[in-house]
Design a protein around this motif. Structure first.
Motif, PDB file in Angstrom:
ATOM      1  N   ILE A   1       0.835  -1.193   0.000  1.00 10.54           N
ATOM      2  CA  ILE A   1       0.000   0.000   0.000  1.00 10.54           C
ATOM      3  C   ILE A   1       0.874   1.248   0.000  1.00 10.54           C
ATOM      4  CG2 ILE A   1      -1.999  -1.085   1.075  1.00 10.54           C
ATOM      5  CD1 ILE A   1      -1.120   0.076   3.743  1.00 10.54           C
ATOM      6  N   VAL A   2       0.314   2.331  -0.506  1.00  9.97           N
ATOM      7  CA  VAL A   2       1.022   3.607  -0.576  1.00  9.97           C
ATOM      8  C   VAL A   2       0.899   4.299   0.786  1.00  9.97           C
ATOM      9  CG1 VAL A   2       1.082   5.854  -1.712  1.00  9.97           C
ATOM     10  CG2 VAL A   2       0.492   3.808  -3.033  1.00  9.97           C
ATOM     11  N   PRO A   3       2.026   4.639   1.432  1.00  9.51           N
ATOM     12  CA  PRO A   3       1.948   5.304   2.735  1.00  9.51           C
ATOM     13  C   PRO A   3       1.353   6.711   2.605  1.00  9.51           C
ATOM     14  CG  PRO A   3       4.231   5.087   2.023  1.00  9.51           C
ATOM     15  CD  PRO A   3       3.392   4.404   1.002  1.00  9.51           C
ATOM     16  N   VAL A   4       0.749   7.202   3.696  1.00  6.46           N
ATOM     17  CA  VAL A   4       0.097   8.511   3.687  1.00  6.46           C
ATOM     18  C   VAL A   4       0.250   9.157   5.061  1.00  6.46           C
ATOM     19  CG1 VAL A   4      -2.157   7.579   4.321  1.00  6.46           C
ATOM     20  CG2 VAL A   4      -2.040   9.698   3.031  1.00  6.46           C
ATOM     21  N   ASN A   5       0.284  10.499   5.101  1.00  5.41           N
ATOM     22  CA  ASN A   5       0.314  11.166   6.404  1.00  5.41           C
ATOM     23  C   ASN A   5      -1.101  11.598   6.780  1.00  5.41           C
ATOM     24  OD1 ASN A   5      -0.261  13.698   5.199  1.00  5.41           O
ATOM     25  ND2 ASN A   5       1.907  14.084   4.868  1.00  5.41           N
ATOM     26  N   ALA A   6      -1.332  11.897   8.035  1.00  2.00           N
ATOM     27  CA  ALA A   6      -2.674  12.173   8.559  1.00  2.00           C
ATOM     28  C   ALA A   6      -3.349  13.344   7.841  1.00  2.00           C
ATOM     29  CB  ALA A   6      -2.612  12.424  10.064  1.00  2.00           C
ATOM     30  N   GLU A   7      -2.594  14.361   7.469  1.00  2.00           N
ATOM     31  CA  GLU A   7      -3.192  15.527   6.817  1.00  2.00           C
ATOM     32  C   GLU A   7      -3.773  15.192   5.453  1.00  2.00           C
ATOM     33  OE1 GLU A   7       0.145  15.728   8.015  1.00  2.00           O
ATOM     34  OE2 GLU A   7      -0.669  16.389   9.936  1.00  2.00           O
ATOM     35  N   ALA A   8      -3.256  14.157   4.799  1.00  2.00           N
ATOM     36  CA  ALA A   8      -3.714  13.790   3.459  1.00  2.00           C
ATOM     37  C   ALA A   8      -4.891  12.814   3.467  1.00  2.00           C
ATOM     38  CB  ALA A   8      -2.555  13.180   2.676  1.00  2.00           C
ATOM     39  N   VAL A   9      -5.262  12.305   4.619  1.00  2.00           N
ATOM     40  CA  VAL A   9      -6.359  11.322   4.714  1.00  2.00           C
ATOM     41  C   VAL A   9      -7.694  12.019   4.467  1.00  2.00           C
ATOM     42  CG1 VAL A   9      -7.597   9.746   6.253  1.00  2.00           C
ATOM     43  CG2 VAL A   9      -5.099   9.826   6.295  1.00  2.00           C
ATOM     44  N   GLN A  10      -8.520  11.414   3.631  1.00  4.65           N
ATOM     45  CA  GLN A  10      -9.878  11.905   3.394  1.00  4.65           C
ATOM     46  C   GLN A  10     -10.837  11.150   4.306  1.00  4.65           C
ATOM     47  OE1 GLN A  10     -11.146  12.273  -0.767  1.00  4.65           O
ATOM     48  NE2 GLN A  10      -9.075  11.630  -1.306  1.00  4.65           N
ATOM     49  N   VAL A  11     -11.713  11.883   4.999  1.00  2.00           N
ATOM     50  CA  VAL A  11     -12.746  11.283   5.844  1.00  2.00           C
ATOM     51  C   VAL A  11     -14.080  11.652   5.221  1.00  2.00           C
ATOM     52  CG1 VAL A  11     -13.746  11.161   8.147  1.00  2.00           C
ATOM     53  CG2 VAL A  11     -11.282  11.464   7.888  1.00  2.00           C
ATOM     54  N   LEU A  12     -14.812  10.637   4.747  1.00  2.00           N
ATOM     55  CA  LEU A  12     -16.028  10.859   3.972  1.00  2.00           C
ATOM     56  C   LEU A  12     -17.217  10.130   4.569  1.00  2.00           C
ATOM     57  CD1 LEU A  12     -14.349  10.134   0.517  1.00  2.00           C
ATOM     58  CD2 LEU A  12     -14.727  12.386   1.540  1.00  2.00           C
ATOM     59  N   ILE A  13     -18.330  10.834   4.726  1.00  3.75           N
ATOM     60  CA  ILE A  13     -19.553  10.196   5.206  1.00  3.75           C
ATOM     61  C   ILE A  13     -20.318   9.681   3.990  1.00  3.75           C
ATOM     62  CG2 ILE A  13     -20.924  12.328   5.208  1.00  3.75           C
ATOM     63  CD1 ILE A  13     -22.218  11.236   7.832  1.00  3.75           C
ATOM     64  N   CYS A  14     -20.982   8.550   4.148  1.00  7.58           N
ATOM     65  CA  CYS A  14     -21.745   7.979   3.042  1.00  7.58           C
ATOM     66  C   CYS A  14     -23.006   7.314   3.582  1.00  7.58           C
ATOM     67  CB  CYS A  14     -20.898   7.003   2.245  1.00  7.58           C
ATOM     68  SG  CYS A  14     -20.215   5.629   3.182  1.00  7.58           S
ATOM     69  N   LYS A  15     -23.950   7.065   2.681  1.00  9.41           N
ATOM     70  CA  LYS A  15     -25.203   6.410   3.080  1.00  9.41           C
ATOM     71  C   LYS A  15     -25.094   4.894   3.009  1.00  9.41           C
ATOM     72  CE  LYS A  15     -28.398  10.097   2.040  1.00  9.41           C
ATOM     73  NZ  LYS A  15     -29.702  10.421   1.516  1.00  9.41           N
ATOM     74  N   ASP A  16     -24.389   4.395   1.998  1.00 13.17           N
ATOM     75  CA  ASP A  16     -24.277   2.952   1.783  1.00 13.17           C
ATOM     76  C   ASP A  16     -22.796   2.567   1.824  1.00 13.17           C
ATOM     77  OD1 ASP A  16     -24.190   0.321   0.861  1.00 13.17           O
ATOM     78  OD2 ASP A  16     -25.715   0.652  -0.683  1.00 13.17           O
ATOM     79  N   LEU A  17     -22.331   2.145   2.999  1.00  9.93           N
ATOM     80  CA  LEU A  17     -20.909   1.860   3.200  1.00  9.93           C
ATOM     81  C   LEU A  17     -20.416   0.747   2.275  1.00  9.93           C
ATOM     82  CD1 LEU A  17     -18.437   2.656   4.898  1.00  9.93           C
ATOM     83  CD2 LEU A  17     -19.111   0.894   6.527  1.00  9.93           C
ATOM     84  N   LYS A  18     -21.170  -0.328   2.156  1.00 11.32           N
ATOM     85  CA  LYS A  18     -20.733  -1.451   1.311  1.00 11.32           C
ATOM     86  C   LYS A  18     -20.563  -1.015  -0.141  1.00 11.32           C
ATOM     87  CE  LYS A  18     -22.483  -5.220   4.090  1.00 11.32           C
ATOM     88  NZ  LYS A  18     -23.326  -6.404   4.163  1.00 11.32           N
ATOM     89  N   ALA A  19     -21.505  -0.232  -0.648  1.00 10.38           N
ATOM     90  CA  ALA A  19     -21.422   0.224  -2.044  1.00 10.38           C
ATOM     91  C   ALA A  19     -20.228   1.157  -2.242  1.00 10.38           C
ATOM     92  CB  ALA A  19     -22.719   0.927  -2.449  1.00 10.38           C
ATOM     93  N   GLU A  20     -19.980   2.039  -1.289  1.00 14.29           N
ATOM     94  CA  GLU A  20     -18.844   2.963  -1.406  1.00 14.29           C
ATOM     95  C   GLU A  20     -17.515   2.215  -1.333  1.00 14.29           C
ATOM     96  OE1 GLU A  20     -18.626   6.471  -1.994  1.00 14.29           O
ATOM     97  OE2 GLU A  20     -20.647   5.986  -2.662  1.00 14.29           O
ATOM     98  N   VAL A  21     -17.426   1.238  -0.437  1.00 13.99           N
ATOM     99  CA  VAL A  21     -16.198   0.433  -0.357  1.00 13.99           C
ATOM    100  C   VAL A  21     -15.966  -0.268  -1.694  1.00 13.99           C
ATOM    101  CG1 VAL A  21     -15.132  -1.603   0.701  1.00 13.99           C
ATOM    102  CG2 VAL A  21     -16.211   0.136   2.152  1.00 13.99           C
ATOM    103  N   ALA A  22     -17.012  -0.864  -2.254  1.00 16.36           N
ATOM    104  CA  ALA A  22     -16.890  -1.560  -3.542  1.00 16.36           C
ATOM    105  C   ALA A  22     -16.435  -0.601  -4.637  1.00 16.36           C
ATOM    106  CB  ALA A  22     -18.216  -2.212  -3.920  1.00 16.36           C
ATOM    107  N   LYS A  23     -16.953   0.624  -4.632  1.00 14.59           N
ATOM    108  CA  LYS A  23     -16.561   1.625  -5.627  1.00 14.59           C
ATOM    109  C   LYS A  23     -15.065   1.916  -5.535  1.00 14.59           C
ATOM    110  CE  LYS A  23     -17.088   6.164  -5.209  1.00 14.59           C
ATOM    111  NZ  LYS A  23     -17.714   7.473  -5.036  1.00 14.59           N
ATOM    112  N   TYR A  24     -14.570   2.140  -4.316  1.00 10.44           N
ATOM    113  CA  TYR A  24     -13.148   2.458  -4.148  1.00 10.44           C
ATOM    114  C   TYR A  24     -12.256   1.246  -4.415  1.00 10.44           C
ATOM    115  CZ  TYR A  24     -14.023   7.193  -2.608  1.00 10.44           C
ATOM    116  OH  TYR A  24     -14.392   8.514  -2.570  1.00 10.44           O
ATOM    117  N   VAL A  25     -12.695   0.068  -4.077  1.00  9.17           N
ATOM    118  CA  VAL A  25     -11.923  -1.140  -4.388  1.00  9.17           C
ATOM    119  C   VAL A  25     -11.760  -1.252  -5.908  1.00  9.17           C
ATOM    120  CG1 VAL A  25     -12.002  -3.676  -4.360  1.00  9.17           C
ATOM    121  CG2 VAL A  25     -12.436  -2.382  -2.258  1.00  9.17           C
ATOM    122  N   GLY A  26     -12.814  -0.919  -6.638  1.00  6.80           N
ATOM    123  CA  GLY A  26     -12.750  -0.916  -8.102  1.00  6.80           C
ATOM    124  C   GLY A  26     -11.802   0.138  -8.654  1.00  6.80           C
ATOM    125  N   GLN A  27     -11.448   1.124  -7.838  1.00  4.66           N
ATOM    126  CA  GLN A  27     -10.529   2.187  -8.260  1.00  4.66           C
ATOM    127  C   GLN A  27      -9.097   1.938  -7.763  1.00  4.66           C
ATOM    128  OE1 GLN A  27     -12.259   5.873  -6.865  1.00  4.66           O
ATOM    129  NE2 GLN A  27     -14.089   5.609  -8.111  1.00  4.66           N
TER     130      GLN A  27
END
Length: 135
Positions: A24-50
């Motif tokens: 995995i690509v390392p990241v620092n805390a300032e670069a982390v995105q925190v995103l709220i979503c309605k459907d967690l499973k669907a959003e995880v699947a979307k990002y896994v596809g990316q």
């Protein structure tokens, strides 16, 4: 069983298999995105596809007026995640209990919902930590 309200992400974080953390690509805390979503499973699947991989998750009860962004970023940086996705489900504390697998029994929470969201109320926060795969 009494359910404790939120202390911090590290207390509730559960890592996925070691294989998911392999490259995995390392990241620092300032670069982390925190995103709220309605459907967690669907959003995880979307990002896994990316090209992301889920490296862990956390679930806990938090107060409505308690921010979690800073703690989510800190935990994500510690485990190598660059995105934290989460959902909030308002709840009554009396409806919250643990299922046999140790997770919060969401059908029980949903069966006895509060009348609405309140900044002074409680919510079940369910999150997924995602990391970008190294090329």
């Amino acid at each position: 069983m009494r359910i404790e309200t939120h202390t911090n992400f590290a207390d509730h974080y559960v890592a996925e298999s070691a294989a998911s953390r392999a490259a995995i690509v390392p990241v620092n805390a300032e670069a982390v995105q925190v995103l709220i979503c309605k459907d967690l499973k669907a959003e995880v699947a979307k990002y896994v596809g990316q090209g992301f991989v889920q490296v862990g998750h956390a679930q806990f009860v938090g107060k409505g007026n308690q921010g979690v962004g800073r703690e989510a970023r800190e935990q994500a940086a510690e485990v190598g995640a660059s995105i934290v996705l989460f959902t909030l489900v308002p709840c009554k504390l009396r409806a919250v209990r643990k299922a046999a697998d140790g997770q919060i029994d969401m059908p029980a929470v949903l069966a006895d919902p509060p009348s609405g969201f309140s900044p002074k109320g409680h919510s079940v926060l369910t999150s997924a930590f995602l990391a970008k795969r190294a090329e």
